[in-house]
Design a protein around this motif. Structure first.
Motif, PDB file in Angstrom:
ATOM      1  N   ARG A   1       7.211  -8.908 -14.225  1.00  0.00           N
ATOM      2  CA  ARG A   1       7.877 -10.014 -14.927  1.00  0.00           C
ATOM      3  C   ARG A   1       8.983 -10.625 -14.054  1.00  0.00           C
ATOM      4  N   TYR A   2       9.727  -9.771 -13.362  1.00  0.00           N
ATOM      5  CA  TYR A   2      10.769 -10.247 -12.448  1.00  0.00           C
ATOM      6  C   TYR A   2      10.154 -11.137 -11.368  1.00  0.00           C
ATOM      7  N   ALA A   3       9.038 -10.689 -10.804  1.00  0.00           N
ATOM      8  CA  ALA A   3       8.373 -11.454  -9.749  1.00  0.00           C
ATOM      9  C   ALA A   3       7.878 -12.797 -10.267  1.00  0.00           C
ATOM     10  N   ARG A   4       7.333 -12.809 -11.482  1.00  0.00           N
ATOM     11  CA  ARG A   4       6.787 -14.065 -12.007  1.00  0.00           C
ATOM     12  C   ARG A   4       7.880 -15.123 -12.135  1.00  0.00           C
ATOM     13  N   GLU A   5       9.087 -14.733 -12.469  1.00  0.00           N
ATOM     14  CA  GLU A   5      10.190 -15.691 -12.527  1.00  0.00           C
ATOM     15  C   GLU A   5      10.448 -16.324 -11.162  1.00  0.00           C
ATOM     16  N   ARG A   6      10.032 -15.648 -10.115  1.00  0.00           N
ATOM     17  CA  ARG A   6      10.214 -16.134  -8.749  1.00  0.00           C
ATOM     18  C   ARG A   6       8.897 -16.657  -8.174  1.00  0.00           C
ATOM     19  N   HIS A   7       7.939 -16.906  -9.066  1.00  0.00           N
ATOM     20  CA  HIS A   7       6.645 -17.490  -8.709  1.00  0.00           C
ATOM     21  C   HIS A   7       5.861 -16.593  -7.752  1.00  0.00           C
ATOM     22  N   VAL A   8       5.993 -15.286  -7.961  1.00  0.00           N
ATOM     23  CA  VAL A   8       5.210 -14.283  -7.251  1.00  0.00           C
ATOM     24  C   VAL A   8       4.384 -13.527  -8.285  1.00  0.00           C
ATOM     25  N   GLU A   9       3.073 -13.512  -8.106  1.00  0.00           N
ATOM     26  CA  GLU A   9       2.158 -12.873  -9.042  1.00  0.00           C
ATOM     27  C   GLU A   9       1.713 -11.519  -8.477  1.00  0.00           C
ATOM     28  N   ILE A  10       1.984 -10.438  -9.196  1.00  0.00           N
ATOM     29  CA  ILE A  10       1.596  -9.097  -8.762  1.00  0.00           C
ATOM     30  C   ILE A  10       0.296  -8.715  -9.451  1.00  0.00           C
ATOM     31  N   SER A  11      -0.714  -8.400  -8.651  1.00  0.00           N
ATOM     32  CA  SER A  11      -2.006  -7.944  -9.163  1.00  0.00           C
ATOM     33  C   SER A  11      -2.303  -6.564  -8.594  1.00  0.00           C
ATOM     34  N   PRO A  12      -3.008  -5.719  -9.369  1.00  0.00           N
ATOM     35  CA  PRO A  12      -3.243  -4.346  -8.910  1.00  0.00           C
ATOM     36  C   PRO A  12      -4.511  -4.216  -8.076  1.00  0.00           C
ATOM     37  N   LEU A  13      -4.495  -3.228  -7.180  1.00  0.00           N
ATOM     38  CA  LEU A  13      -5.691  -2.781  -6.480  1.00  0.00           C
ATOM     39  C   LEU A  13      -5.857  -1.300  -6.789  1.00  0.00           C
ATOM     40  N   VAL A  14      -6.923  -0.966  -7.502  1.00  0.00           N
ATOM     41  CA  VAL A  14      -7.266   0.426  -7.770  1.00  0.00           C
ATOM     42  C   VAL A  14      -8.637   0.658  -7.143  1.00  0.00           C
ATOM     43  N   GLN A  15      -8.692   1.505  -6.131  1.00  0.00           N
ATOM     44  CA  GLN A  15      -9.924   1.695  -5.375  1.00  0.00           C
ATOM     45  C   GLN A  15     -11.061   2.165  -6.282  1.00  0.00           C
ATOM     46  N   GLY A  16     -12.204   1.481  -6.138  1.00  0.00           N
ATOM     47  CA  GLY A  16     -13.381   1.861  -6.898  1.00  0.00           C
ATOM     48  C   GLY A  16     -14.556   2.117  -5.983  1.00  0.00           C
TER      49      GLY A  16
ATOM     50  N   ASP B   1       0.864  -1.181   0.000  1.00  0.00           N
ATOM     51  CA  ASP B   1       0.000   0.000   0.000  1.00  0.00           C
ATOM     52  C   ASP B   1       0.897   1.225   0.000  1.00  0.00           C
ATOM     53  N   VAL B   2       0.809   2.037  -1.037  1.00  0.00           N
ATOM     54  CA  VAL B   2       1.731   3.171  -1.183  1.00  0.00           C
ATOM     55  C   VAL B   2       0.978   4.491  -1.255  1.00  0.00           C
ATOM     56  N   LYS B   3      -0.196   4.563  -0.604  1.00  0.00           N
ATOM     57  CA  LYS B   3      -1.014   5.764  -0.747  1.00  0.00           C
ATOM     58  C   LYS B   3      -0.331   7.008  -0.204  1.00  0.00           C
ATOM     59  N   HIS B   4       0.484   6.881   0.856  1.00  0.00           N
ATOM     60  CA  HIS B   4       1.085   8.056   1.477  1.00  0.00           C
ATOM     61  C   HIS B   4       2.600   8.107   1.347  1.00  0.00           C
TER      62      HIS B   4
ATOM     63  N   TRP C   1      -1.077  -5.012  -5.047  1.00  0.00           N
ATOM     64  CA  TRP C   1      -0.424  -3.710  -4.924  1.00  0.00           C
ATOM     65  C   TRP C   1      -1.464  -2.611  -5.079  1.00  0.00           C
ATOM     66  N   GLU C   2      -1.693  -1.896  -3.986  1.00  0.00           N
ATOM     67  CA  GLU C   2      -2.646  -0.793  -3.990  1.00  0.00           C
ATOM     68  C   GLU C   2      -1.914   0.471  -4.448  1.00  0.00           C
ATOM     69  N   PHE C   3      -2.181   0.882  -5.679  1.00  0.00           N
ATOM     70  CA  PHE C   3      -1.417   1.969  -6.277  1.00  0.00           C
ATOM     71  C   PHE C   3      -1.890   3.349  -5.822  1.00  0.00           C
ATOM     72  N   GLU C   4      -3.202   3.550  -5.770  1.00  0.00           N
ATOM     73  CA  GLU C   4      -3.776   4.888  -5.615  1.00  0.00           C
ATOM     74  C   GLU C   4      -3.071   5.840  -6.593  1.00  0.00           C
ATOM     75  N   ASP C   5      -2.461   6.935  -6.099  1.00  0.00           N
ATOM     76  CA  ASP C   5      -1.901   7.911  -7.040  1.00  0.00           C
ATOM     77  C   ASP C   5      -0.413   7.691  -7.294  1.00  0.00           C
ATOM     78  N   LYS C   6       0.112   6.519  -6.946  1.00  0.00           N
ATOM     79  CA  LYS C   6       1.537   6.274  -7.122  1.00  0.00           C
ATOM     80  C   LYS C   6       1.841   5.479  -8.391  1.00  0.00           C
ATOM     81  N   LEU C   7       0.862   5.407  -9.304  1.00  0.00           N
ATOM     82  CA  LEU C   7       1.088   4.867 -10.644  1.00  0.00           C
ATOM     83  C   LEU C   7       0.876   5.999 -11.638  1.00  0.00           C
ATOM     84  N   ARG C   8       1.757   6.093 -12.602  1.00  0.00           N
ATOM     85  CA  ARG C   8       1.674   7.165 -13.605  1.00  0.00           C
ATOM     86  C   ARG C   8       0.699   6.723 -14.705  1.00  0.00           C
ATOM     87  N   TYR C   9      -0.586   6.980 -14.446  1.00  0.00           N
ATOM     88  CA  TYR C   9      -1.629   6.542 -15.378  1.00  0.00           C
ATOM     89  C   TYR C   9      -1.485   7.288 -16.699  1.00  0.00           C
TER      90      TYR C   9
END
Length: 699
Positions: free
Chosen positions: A222-237, A164-167, A192-200
């Motif tokens: 892609r780096y994470a997937r090689e290590r069997h870690v799946e990154i999915s986004p959370l964008v508050q709705g 969570d990188v909101k602040h 990964w909860e991006f809020e405003d920390k992703l450059r949309y």
């Protein structure tokens, strides 16, 4: 997949039968594997020296893994025989009792060789991670790894943690290192909860000037997937939408014109904006399965334009959910939604099943069942609970999802709403208990959140994340005390086994007391140091702060604050004990030194409050002139500690928002959302430095 209650981690003198046996056991000496394997047994014969491997041999149809842990990565792939001394043999197949679960593995150490077998690439990877931990412990303690046999697999399939990188935002290298550390603990996902920390790209005004680019996050994915870690986004709705609705360009989308908290679900442009933000988040996480859409803590329909005849707030919520679910499905993502609002609309959230609430309990669950057709079947409903997940209503919700054929996950927390450091023992107990429920009800997975509400450094979340790794893999394994010792060893080396839990407990206790040390009751209300010191407006006060002594009445202030001063002396003793343990740990640690430096700096900062109080007491009894030098010395000591803490903090983190950054304007009141720099961390001490200097007559 086999679902059995695992045996304790033990060393015994025979190879085990199939899972479920209970042989006589002895405790292992010197080795701590995290998460704890299902079955570990000692076998006859010689084991393995820490540096005893020299060649990697691959079984038929087995490829060299894309990533090997640090102590195995230098091995050259060559020819050799399975079981030959010095050989690490990897097989994508059965080597004896290899579990059928694709993340399971079998590991055998005997006569100077290692064999690892798995049915899947992830299992083979996890087998090498277990071997890495054994090699680390053997190296650190200067002992050989005994001959042993491990048969292991996870109880919970989807084991995620929450960024969570909101602040705040850390530098990208920290997130790369975090992925490596998570993979080593067999965590296989990040939400990964991006809020405003992703450059949309489609709505660039939403992303802060220092936000991560889509390309940067995609590379990490892609780096994470090689290590069997799946990154999915959370964008508050729907709710928690301040990072969007605070901008004038989106005012028309507000459910309530006076609040930036919630979208209007009847405004068609709401979906246009949300879907375009989702598309950017999908682009940033290529190939991942999930899209977390938020949806929690929000009532909608506040104004006429956002209501419709006959539609309740619940109806509007489900209308929004149906639209968002269709979008996610169209883009090959499985939506995840926080589940609290339907339970609140049913009036079952937080209530017991008996007494005055018994009738409401039955009516609520009946009402939910009658409306179950409004719940999309391809949504994962994430049941979150951060204190005690064993409350009857919480357990009943998990049962209800199963009864209705709905998909569900659980969410615990490594950090909730505390400044500077997690409390409640790192929340290990509720993390364990929720993972036990997840396994018992065979839910799809579990998440351990780490909320940025008070912008704790991510380094302080790791005990909770490690607990999640431990108990999602083996829910009925170690006791909490045993886990804390194992985590200390894994994080810092052998010295951490005893010292790390004591350091964490010492910091937690000190900060819990310190949060309220300057609070004073006034007219029936408490003055909270954080609230007053961080007030946005000069007159934004709550009650009255602790006053300085009256020079004309020596000793009165000390008498009124005798208990407070006694606490200060006790806490300085605790500070000294914690500082001594940290010094010993930093001297002996084989890893984790950055975390230890942060803890040491935090310990120094929190001690300033106690020193201030004792210096003020001296001024009260001896007079301002006599104590001036002492008080100014304590001010300088605090400023030095503050600068040291920020310097260490800043090694991984951006310490300030960019110029012109716009705060969220909502009811959450997060203290990290009240300053554009990191000064909120020291707000209480800075406020009292100012008061002391004014009292002394210094500029």
């Amino acid at each position: 997949m086999r679902r059995v209650r695992p045996l304790p981690l033990v060393l015994v003198m025979t190879v085990p039968a199939l899972p479920g046996t209970s042989p006589a056991t002895v405790e292992p000496q010197g080795f701590e594997i995290l998460p704890q394997p299902k079955h570990l047994t000692l076998v006859e014969g010689d084991g393995l020296m820490s540096g005893g491997l020299h060649t990697l041999v691959l079984g038929p149809g087995t490829k060299r893994p894309a990533v090997l842990p640090p102590l195995l990565a230098p091995l050259t792939t060559g020819k050799g025989t399975e079981g030959e001394p010095g050989v690490l043999f990897l097989s994508m197949g059965n080597i004896g009792q290899t579990p059928t679960h694709p993340e399971g593995y079998e590991l055998i150490i005997a006569d100077g060789s290692v064999r690892i077998g798995s049915r899947g690439e992830a299992g083979l990877f996890y087998g090498t991670q277990t071997l890495q931990q054994l090699l680390e412990d053997g190296r650190d303690r200067g002992i050989d790894i005994p001959a042993l046999h491990i048969v292991d697999w996870p109880e919970v399939d989807y084991r995620a943690v929450h960024f969570d990188v909101k602040h705040h935002l850390d530098r990208m290298q920290y997130y790369y290192d975090a992925v490596d550390r998570l993979a080593a603990m067999k965590i296989n996902a990040v939400i990964w909860e991006f809020e405003d920390k992703l450059r949309y790209r489609r709505h660039p005004i939403v992303g802060a000037d220092h936000a991560m680019s889509i390309e940067e996050v995609a590379a990490l994915t892609r780096y994470a997937r090689e290590r069997h870690v799946e990154i999915s986004p959370l964008v508050q709705g729907l709710g928690h939408a301040s990072f969007i609705l605070k901008h004038e360009e989106y005012y028309e989308l507000r459910d309530d014109p006076a609040s930036d908290w919630a979208f209007c679900p009847l405004n068609e442009r709401t979906y246009e904006v949300q879907f375009e933000l989702y598309l950017d988040a999908i682009d940033a996480t290529p190939g991942s399965r999930y899209l977390h859409i938020g949806g929690d803590e929000v009532e909608v329909g506040a104004t006429e334009t956002c209501r419709a005849p006959g539609l309740s707030s619940f109806d509007l919520l489900m209308l929004w959910l149906k639209r968002v679910t269709a979008f996610a499905t169209e883009h090959e993502r499985i939506p995840i939604m926080w589940d609290d609002m339907p339970l609140k609309h049913a009036r079952v959230y937080g209530i017991p099943p008996d007494g005055e609430y018994a009738r409401r309990w039955e009516e609520g669950w009946t009402w939910l069942s009658e409306n179950v057709d409004l719940f999309p079947k391809n949504v994962v409903y994430m049941r979150w609970r951060y204190d005690d997940p064993t409350y009857p209503w919480n357990v009943r919700a998990l049962q209800w999802y199963r009864e209705q054929g709905l998909r569900a996950m659980t969410a615990s927390a490594a950090q909730d709403f505390w400044p500077l450091h997690p409390r409640n023992g790192g929340k290990v107990r509720p993390i364990r208990d929720f993972n036990r429920l997840t396994a018992e009800y065979e839910l799809e997975g579990s998440l351990c959140t780490a909320w940025d509400d008070n912008s704790v450094h991510m380094e302080f979340y790791w005990r909770g994340w490690a607990a999640h790794a431990e108990y999602a893999w083996s829910p009925h394994g170690r006791s909490i005390a045993e886990f804390n010792a194992a985590y200390g060893q894994r994080r810092f080396g052998p010295a951490g086994r005893e010292l790390a839990p004591r350091v964490h407990d010492g910091l937690e206790a000190a900060l819990t007391v310190g949060d309220t040390i300057f609070e004073v009751e006034s007219e029936g209300r408490w003055w909270a140091g954080w609230d007053r010191a961080l007030a946005r407006e000069p007159n934004d006060t709550v009650g009255t702060p602790l006053e300085m002594p009256d020079p004309g009445a020596p000793g009165v202030w000390s008498g009124h604050n005798a208990q407070r001063l006694a606490t200060a002396r006790t806490e300085l003793d605790r500070y000294d004990a914690t500082a001594m343990m940290l010094g010993q740990l930093m001297s002996d640690a084989t890893r984790g030194r950055f975390a230890l430096r942060l803890m040491s700096a935090l310990n120094d900062v929190q001690a300033s409050s106690w020193r201030f109080l004792l210096a003020i007491a001296e001024c009260d009894t001896r007079g301002r002139d006599a104590c001036r030098s002492h008080l100014l010395t304590e001010v300088e000591r605090f400023r030095d500690a503050e600068m040291r803490f920020l310097a260490i903090f800043g090694e991984t983190r951006f310490l300030a928002n960019p110029p012109g950054y716009r705060f969220d304007q909502n009811q959450a009141g997060h203290i990290a959302n009240m300053r554009n720099d990191s000064s909120w961390i020291f707000a209480i001490q800075r406020a009292y430095v100012e008061r002391m200097l004014v009292w002394l007559g210094d500029p």
